[in-house]
Design a protein around this motif. Structure first.
Motif, mmCIF file in Angstrom:
data_model
loop_
_atom_site.group_PDB
_atom_site.id
_atom_site.type_symbol
_atom_site.label_atom_id
_atom_site.label_comp_id
_atom_site.label_asym_id
_atom_site.label_seq_id
_atom_site.Cartn_x
_atom_site.Cartn_y
_atom_site.Cartn_z
ATOM 1 N N SER A 74 -12.843 0.121 0.937
ATOM 2 C CA SER A 74 -12.041 -0.044 -0.031
ATOM 3 C C SER A 74 -12.565 -0.120 -1.678
ATOM 4 O O SER A 74 -11.974 0.135 -2.371
ATOM 5 C CB SER A 74 -11.090 -1.251 0.006
ATOM 6 N N ARG A 134 -5.858 -4.831 7.991
ATOM 7 C CA ARG A 134 -5.859 -3.350 7.668
ATOM 8 C C ARG A 134 -7.140 -2.641 7.719
ATOM 9 O O ARG A 134 -7.233 -1.312 8.362
ATOM 10 C CB ARG A 134 -5.236 -3.317 6.325
ATOM 11 N N GLU A 135 -8.246 -3.243 7.336
ATOM 12 C CA GLU A 135 -9.381 -2.577 7.278
ATOM 13 C C GLU A 135 -10.635 -3.568 7.201
ATOM 14 O O GLU A 135 -11.189 -3.904 6.565
ATOM 15 C CB GLU A 135 -9.820 -1.597 5.965
ATOM 16 N N SER A 179 -13.680 -3.109 5.736
ATOM 17 C CA SER A 179 -13.957 -2.494 4.198
ATOM 18 C C SER A 179 -14.879 -3.417 3.290
ATOM 19 O O SER A 179 -15.317 -4.832 3.618
ATOM 20 C CB SER A 179 -12.492 -3.149 3.509
#
Length: 204
Positions: A2, A195-196, A199
């Motif tokens: 991200s 979500r990640e 990241s």
């Protein structure tokens, strides 16, 4: 992944430059040193930069049953990844020097990460300035670096900026805003971790 440079994550960019991502994932699943060493060296011969980082980590953390740590080889491969142009490598390489208590080398590596636009390394560089490790202590420089990493989306940097603002301000409103910012970053952390989880927003 991200922390974005423009609209593209630094880690995403480096991952997609890898010549054999499937092979890299397979090498990462190998449990024994000899097998991992052979797999990573084969990938390195294909042009894999991230394999240099992973091989260096194997040498640094090699089990005693396989001969124990080899810091000389670890440093060689870490540095090759830096020389090959990796921004992502600056974080584990910087930590390698931090563990060796070589703060000046750690600073120089994190500085390369800053120049290459990698937020986790910018955050760690700020921490060195805040603590005066390998560099003259400078809170203003540290805060500027923390703010830069925060603007790039690093959640730990956002929290650090909020905490510093709360500590340095005598204004009640600013302290409340800082507290709100910490709460929001905690929520963002939970969401991003769901979500990640890998990241670079979550790396420090």
């Amino acid at each position: 992944m991200s922390n974005r440079k423009g609209n593209v994550s630094v880690e995403w960019t480096e991952w997609h430059k890898e010549p054999n991502t499937a092979g890299l994932e397979q090498a990462g699943a190998i449990q024994d040193f000899a097998g991992a060493e052979a797999a990573y060296k084969q990938l390195i011969n294909q042009g894999s930069i991230l394999s240099m980082v992973n091989l260096a980590r194997w040498y640094e953390l090699r089990p005693k049953d396989d001969g124990g740590a080899d810091f000389e080889q670890a440093e060689i491969w870490y540095q090759r990844a830096i020389e090959a142009g990796s921004a992502v490598a600056t974080l584990p390489v910087g930590y390698f020097y931090l563990r060796r208590k070589d703060y000046e080398k750690a600073r120089s590596v994190f500085l390369i990460g800053k120049e290459r636009g990698y937020a986790p390394s910018i955050l760690r560089l700020g921490d060195l300035y805040a603590k005066g490790l390998g560099v003259q202590q400078n809170y203003d420089t540290a805060q500027d670096l923390f703010k830069r990493a925060a603007k790039m989306g690093n959640i730990w940097a956002k929290q650090t900026v909020a905490v510093l603002n709360m500590r340095r301000s005598k204004n009640v409103v600013e302290k409340i805003l800082g507290s709100i910012m910490i709460g929001l970053s905690n929520l963002e952390f939970k969401y991003q971790n769901w979500r990640e989880p890998r990241s670079e927003k979550l790396k420090k």
